[in-house]
Design a protein around this motif. Structure first.
Motif, PDB file in Angstrom:
ATOM      1  N   ASP A   1       0.840  -1.190   0.000  1.00  0.00           N
ATOM      2  CA  ASP A   1       0.000   0.000   0.000  1.00  0.00           C
ATOM      3  C   ASP A   1       0.878   1.243   0.000  1.00  0.00           C
ATOM      4  O   ASP A   1       1.927   1.271   0.643  1.00  0.00           O
ATOM      5  CB  ASP A   1      -0.899   0.025   1.240  1.00  0.00           C
ATOM      6  CG  ASP A   1      -1.964  -1.052   1.189  1.00  0.00           C
ATOM      7  OD1 ASP A   1      -2.803  -0.996   0.276  1.00  0.00           O
ATOM      8  OD2 ASP A   1      -1.944  -1.945   2.049  1.00  0.00           O
TER       9      ASP A   1
ATOM     10  N   ASP B   1     -13.132   8.683   0.283  1.00  0.00           N
ATOM     11  CA  ASP B   1     -13.324   7.471   1.091  1.00  0.00           C
ATOM     12  C   ASP B   1     -12.199   6.497   0.744  1.00  0.00           C
ATOM     13  O   ASP B   1     -12.303   5.725  -0.201  1.00  0.00           O
ATOM     14  CB  ASP B   1     -14.684   6.837   0.815  1.00  0.00           C
ATOM     15  CG  ASP B   1     -14.970   5.621   1.684  1.00  0.00           C
ATOM     16  OD1 ASP B   1     -14.055   5.193   2.436  1.00  0.00           O
ATOM     17  OD2 ASP B   1     -16.097   5.101   1.615  1.00  0.00           O
ATOM     18  N   PRO B   2     -11.104   6.511   1.514  1.00  0.00           N
ATOM     19  CA  PRO B   2      -9.939   5.701   1.166  1.00  0.00           C
ATOM     20  C   PRO B   2     -10.159   4.193   1.246  1.00  0.00           C
ATOM     21  O   PRO B   2      -9.294   3.426   0.864  1.00  0.00           O
ATOM     22  CB  PRO B   2      -8.876   6.161   2.168  1.00  0.00           C
ATOM     23  CG  PRO B   2      -9.632   6.777   3.282  1.00  0.00           C
ATOM     24  CD  PRO B   2     -10.904   7.308   2.711  1.00  0.00           C
ATOM     25  N   ASP B   3     -11.325   3.750   1.708  1.00  0.00           N
ATOM     26  CA  ASP B   3     -11.637   2.322   1.725  1.00  0.00           C
ATOM     27  C   ASP B   3     -12.487   1.904   0.527  1.00  0.00           C
ATOM     28  O   ASP B   3     -12.742   0.718   0.341  1.00  0.00           O
ATOM     29  CB  ASP B   3     -12.355   1.959   3.026  1.00  0.00           C
ATOM     30  CG  ASP B   3     -11.458   2.119   4.236  1.00  0.00           C
ATOM     31  OD1 ASP B   3     -10.251   1.814   4.113  1.00  0.00           O
ATOM     32  OD2 ASP B   3     -11.945   2.559   5.283  1.00  0.00           O
ATOM     33  N   ASP B   4     -12.942   2.864  -0.264  1.00  0.00           N
ATOM     34  CA  ASP B   4     -13.784   2.595  -1.429  1.00  0.00           C
ATOM     35  C   ASP B   4     -12.914   2.587  -2.681  1.00  0.00           C
ATOM     36  O   ASP B   4     -12.361   3.613  -3.078  1.00  0.00           O
ATOM     37  CB  ASP B   4     -14.877   3.660  -1.538  1.00  0.00           C
ATOM     38  CG  ASP B   4     -15.877   3.354  -2.643  1.00  0.00           C
ATOM     39  OD1 ASP B   4     -15.892   2.218  -3.164  1.00  0.00           O
ATOM     40  OD2 ASP B   4     -16.665   4.270  -2.985  1.00  0.00           O
ATOM     41  N   ARG B   5     -12.805   1.399  -3.305  1.00  0.00           N
ATOM     42  CA  ARG B   5     -11.959   1.243  -4.483  1.00  0.00           C
ATOM     43  C   ARG B   5     -12.572   1.994  -5.664  1.00  0.00           C
ATOM     44  O   ARG B   5     -13.724   1.795  -6.009  1.00  0.00           O
ATOM     45  CB  ARG B   5     -11.826  -0.229  -4.811  1.00  0.00           C
ATOM     46  CG  ARG B   5     -10.732  -0.533  -5.779  1.00  0.00           C
ATOM     47  CD  ARG B   5     -10.546  -1.981  -6.046  1.00  0.00           C
ATOM     48  NE  ARG B   5     -10.830  -2.796  -4.864  1.00  0.00           N
ATOM     49  CZ  ARG B   5     -10.621  -4.082  -4.778  1.00  0.00           C
ATOM     50  NH1 ARG B   5     -10.132  -4.715  -5.797  1.00  0.00           N
ATOM     51  NH2 ARG B   5     -10.906  -4.745  -3.697  1.00  0.00           N
TER      52      ARG B   5
ATOM     53  N   SER C   1      -4.741  -1.238  -7.624  1.00  0.00           N
ATOM     54  CA  SER C   1      -5.999  -0.597  -7.250  1.00  0.00           C
ATOM     55  C   SER C   1      -5.754   0.823  -6.774  1.00  0.00           C
ATOM     56  O   SER C   1      -4.727   1.114  -6.153  1.00  0.00           O
ATOM     57  CB  SER C   1      -6.701  -1.377  -6.133  1.00  0.00           C
ATOM     58  OG  SER C   1      -6.987  -2.693  -6.535  1.00  0.00           O
TER      59      SER C   1
ATOM     60  N   ARG D   1      -4.540   6.923  -2.085  1.00  0.00           N
ATOM     61  CA  ARG D   1      -4.149   5.563  -1.695  1.00  0.00           C
ATOM     62  C   ARG D   1      -4.123   4.661  -2.918  1.00  0.00           C
ATOM     63  O   ARG D   1      -5.084   4.609  -3.687  1.00  0.00           O
ATOM     64  CB  ARG D   1      -5.134   5.015  -0.659  1.00  0.00           C
ATOM     65  CG  ARG D   1      -4.717   3.664  -0.158  1.00  0.00           C
ATOM     66  CD  ARG D   1      -5.552   3.219   1.050  1.00  0.00           C
ATOM     67  NE  ARG D   1      -5.427   1.785   1.159  1.00  0.00           N
ATOM     68  CZ  ARG D   1      -6.435   0.940   1.163  1.00  0.00           C
ATOM     69  NH1 ARG D   1      -7.670   1.379   1.148  1.00  0.00           N
ATOM     70  NH2 ARG D   1      -6.213  -0.353   1.230  1.00  0.00           N
TER      71      ARG D   1
ATOM     72  N   SER E   1      -2.789   0.531  -4.074  1.00  0.00           N
ATOM     73  CA  SER E   1      -2.321  -0.761  -3.571  1.00  0.00           C
ATOM     74  C   SER E   1      -1.981  -1.665  -4.746  1.00  0.00           C
ATOM     75  O   SER E   1      -2.543  -1.539  -5.828  1.00  0.00           O
ATOM     76  CB  SER E   1      -3.358  -1.432  -2.666  1.00  0.00           C
ATOM     77  OG  SER E   1      -4.443  -1.921  -3.404  1.00  0.00           O
TER      78      SER E   1
ATOM     79  N   TYR F   1      -7.978   4.179  -4.842  1.00  0.00           N
ATOM     80  CA  TYR F   1      -9.117   4.375  -3.947  1.00  0.00           C
ATOM     81  C   TYR F   1      -9.585   5.819  -4.029  1.00  0.00           C
ATOM     82  O   TYR F   1      -8.816   6.730  -4.327  1.00  0.00           O
ATOM     83  CB  TYR F   1      -8.722   3.990  -2.515  1.00  0.00           C
ATOM     84  CG  TYR F   1      -8.366   2.529  -2.430  1.00  0.00           C
ATOM     85  CD1 TYR F   1      -9.321   1.584  -2.074  1.00  0.00           C
ATOM     86  CD2 TYR F   1      -7.092   2.076  -2.775  1.00  0.00           C
ATOM     87  CE1 TYR F   1      -9.009   0.233  -2.050  1.00  0.00           C
ATOM     88  CE2 TYR F   1      -6.775   0.727  -2.742  1.00  0.00           C
ATOM     89  CZ  TYR F   1      -7.738  -0.187  -2.383  1.00  0.00           C
ATOM     90  OH  TYR F   1      -7.430  -1.514  -2.359  1.00  0.00           O
TER      91      TYR F   1
END
Length: 161
Positions: free
Chosen positions: A19, A47-51, A41, A27, A29, A43
């Motif tokens: 990462d 929203d750093p958790d939403d690809r 990937s 972000r 990865s 993001y």
């Protein structure tokens, strides 16, 4: 702006995830799989958790992306082999290769072609400077260096089924 931050996370049975958080707080990865494939990937910024995007690359495609990002010919610390009349190439062994399971020394590569095998890429691992006792495996990629003629001869020798 801050500096780029990186982390590495083992993914048992899958590979390793790398990462990166950029200076701009984006972000990225990369999941490195044992067969050399990579999944890149990005993001969403909010929203750093939403690809936002994901691309799966075969090993050769991933190598092409690496070359585009960090071309070897732009590195001042690397030896320019073409100026010396040498070439360096990746030579893949087929899964059914005659050399699979045999010691590298049995190929008589240096004696027969003048080529040196400077590394072997196996799955997601690089084995630098393999000795003559090193056992080859189908699917390995050998990094060879020598004259154009020598490398062409090495490709022929290593292509035996």
């Amino acid at each position: 702006m801050g500096t780029a931050r990186t982390s590495r996370t083992p993914l048992p049975g899958i590979g390793v995830r790398y990462d990166l958080v950029t200076r701009e707080r984006r972000r990225l990865s990369v999941v490195a799989e044992p067969d050399g494939a990579r999944t890149l990937s990005t993001y969403r910024r909010d929203d750093p958790d939403d690809r936002a995007m994901s691309v799966r690359l075969a090993a050769d495609e991933a190598a092409a992306v690496v070359d585009a990002l960090m071309p070897a010919h732009h590195s001042p610390s690397l030896l320019s082999t073409t100026e010396l009349g040498l070439v360096a190439e990746r030579v893949g062994l087929s899964r059914t290769s005659h050399w699979s399971g045999r010691a590298l020394g049995e190929t008589r590569m240096r004696t027969e072609t003048g080529v040196s095998i400077v590394a072997v890429l196996r799955r997601a691992e690089a084995i630098p400077s393999p000795g003559p006792e090193f056992r080859l495996a189908g699917g390995d990629t050998l990094i060879v260096i020598g004259t154009r003629e020598g490398v062409d001869a090495a490709v022929e020798v290593l292509g035996r089924e």
